[in-house]
Design a protein around this motif. Structure first.
Motif, PDB file in Angstrom:
ATOM      1  N   GLN A 113       5.479   5.206   6.752  1.00  0.00           N
ATOM      2  CA  GLN A 113       4.793   6.492   6.633  1.00  0.00           C
ATOM      3  C   GLN A 113       5.549   7.390   5.656  1.00  0.00           C
ATOM      4  OE1 GLN A 113       4.620   8.763  10.197  1.00  0.00           O
ATOM      5  NE2 GLN A 113       3.295  10.313   9.324  1.00  0.00           N
ATOM      6  N   GLN A 137       0.800  -1.224   0.000  1.00  0.00           N
ATOM      7  CA  GLN A 137       0.000   0.000   0.000  1.00  0.00           C
ATOM      8  C   GLN A 137       0.838   1.282   0.000  1.00  0.00           C
ATOM      9  OE1 GLN A 137      -2.908   0.237   3.094  1.00  0.00           O
ATOM     10  NE2 GLN A 137      -4.052   1.844   2.065  1.00  0.00           N
ATOM     11  N   MET A 190      -4.256   7.779  -3.851  1.00  0.00           N
ATOM     12  CA  MET A 190      -5.246   7.658  -2.777  1.00  0.00           C
ATOM     13  C   MET A 190      -4.895   6.511  -1.828  1.00  0.00           C
ATOM     14  SD  MET A 190      -7.540   9.321  -1.712  1.00  0.00           S
ATOM     15  CE  MET A 190      -9.164   9.873  -1.825  1.00  0.00           C
ATOM     16  N   LEU A 191      -4.431   5.399  -2.376  1.00  0.00           N
ATOM     17  CA  LEU A 191      -4.019   4.291  -1.516  1.00  0.00           C
ATOM     18  C   LEU A 191      -2.826   4.675  -0.651  1.00  0.00           C
ATOM     19  CD1 LEU A 191      -4.419   1.229  -3.883  1.00  0.00           C
ATOM     20  CD2 LEU A 191      -5.692   1.690  -1.795  1.00  0.00           C
ATOM     21  N   SER A 192      -1.862   5.369  -1.231  1.00  0.00           N
ATOM     22  CA  SER A 192      -0.714   5.822  -0.448  1.00  0.00           C
ATOM     23  C   SER A 192      -1.127   6.847   0.592  1.00  0.00           C
ATOM     24  CB  SER A 192       0.360   6.412  -1.367  1.00  0.00           C
ATOM     25  OG  SER A 192       0.952   5.407  -2.139  1.00  0.00           O
ATOM     26  N   TYR A 193      -2.066   7.696   0.240  1.00  0.00           N
ATOM     27  CA  TYR A 193      -2.550   8.693   1.197  1.00  0.00           C
ATOM     28  C   TYR A 193      -3.221   8.025   2.395  1.00  0.00           C
ATOM     29  CZ  TYR A 193      -5.333  12.470   3.156  1.00  0.00           C
ATOM     30  OH  TYR A 193      -5.911  13.368   4.012  1.00  0.00           O
ATOM     31  N   ARG A 194      -4.006   6.997   2.125  1.00  0.00           N
ATOM     32  CA  ARG A 194      -4.652   6.277   3.232  1.00  0.00           C
ATOM     33  C   ARG A 194      -3.621   5.637   4.158  1.00  0.00           C
ATOM     34  NH1 ARG A 194      -9.595   3.224   0.204  1.00  0.00           N
ATOM     35  NH2 ARG A 194     -10.828   5.078  -0.208  1.00  0.00           N
ATOM     36  N   ARG A 195      -2.578   5.064   3.568  1.00  0.00           N
ATOM     37  CA  ARG A 195      -1.521   4.451   4.391  1.00  0.00           C
ATOM     38  C   ARG A 195      -0.767   5.517   5.171  1.00  0.00           C
ATOM     39  NH1 ARG A 195       1.048   2.208   7.851  1.00  0.00           N
ATOM     40  NH2 ARG A 195       2.630   0.673   7.442  1.00  0.00           N
ATOM     41  N   TRP A 196      -0.564   6.668   4.559  1.00  0.00           N
ATOM     42  CA  TRP A 196       0.119   7.757   5.250  1.00  0.00           C
ATOM     43  C   TRP A 196      -0.713   8.246   6.430  1.00  0.00           C
ATOM     44  CZ3 TRP A 196      -0.888  13.306   4.867  1.00  0.00           C
ATOM     45  CH2 TRP A 196       0.074  14.074   5.501  1.00  0.00           C
ATOM     46  N   GLN A 197      -2.026   8.371   6.230  1.00  0.00           N
ATOM     47  CA  GLN A 197      -2.905   8.806   7.315  1.00  0.00           C
ATOM     48  C   GLN A 197      -2.967   7.764   8.432  1.00  0.00           C
ATOM     49  OE1 GLN A 197      -3.495  11.706   7.739  1.00  0.00           O
ATOM     50  NE2 GLN A 197      -5.140  12.566   6.530  1.00  0.00           N
ATOM     51  N   ASP A 198      -3.006   6.494   8.073  1.00  0.00           N
ATOM     52  CA  ASP A 198      -3.048   5.435   9.081  1.00  0.00           C
ATOM     53  C   ASP A 198      -1.738   5.343   9.855  1.00  0.00           C
ATOM     54  OD1 ASP A 198      -5.577   4.847   8.246  1.00  0.00           O
ATOM     55  OD2 ASP A 198      -4.985   3.094   7.053  1.00  0.00           O
TER      56      ASP A 198
END
Length: 106
Positions: free
Chosen positions: A74, A6, A57-65
């Motif tokens: 991160q 991700q 978007m997938l990378s953004y979700r992983r960054w936020q998580d």
């Protein structure tokens, strides 16, 4: 496996979108010189941008998580997301050029 791939999704999606836009677009110019349509150029550009957006978007979700974890993934996710956004620029410029420049120039 998902947590490992991700963060890299922005890089993979960005490169795949740019590759699709560049290779299919340049191949279409030579193959469909006399019957090229403006909508096919726009469709290829939209498909390339969709791949870039999905990866970012997938990378953004992983960054936020990962903001609470403070691990190395991160940073990878942030860098991958920013690279995907950077690769969206040449796709956009190639699409605009394909729409403005007439096919075959003859």
């Amino acid at each position: 496996m998902r947590r490992i791939l991700q963060p890299w999704a922005g890089l993979i999606g960005g490169v795949a979108g740019w590759y699709l836009s560049q290779q299919a677009g340049s191949g279409m110019i030579f193959a469909q010189c006399t019957r090229g349509h403006w909508w096919s150029v726009a469709l290829l550009g939209a498909a390339g941008l969709a791949l870039v957006a999905a990866g970012a978007m997938l990378s953004y979700r992983r960054w936020q998580d990962g903001r609470t974890e403070q691990d190395g993934w991160q940073f990878v996710a942030l860098l991958s997301m920013l690279l995907a956004l950077l690769l969206a620029f040449p796709i956009l410029m190639q699409t605009i050029a394909g729409l403005l420049v007439p096919g075959c120039l003859s």
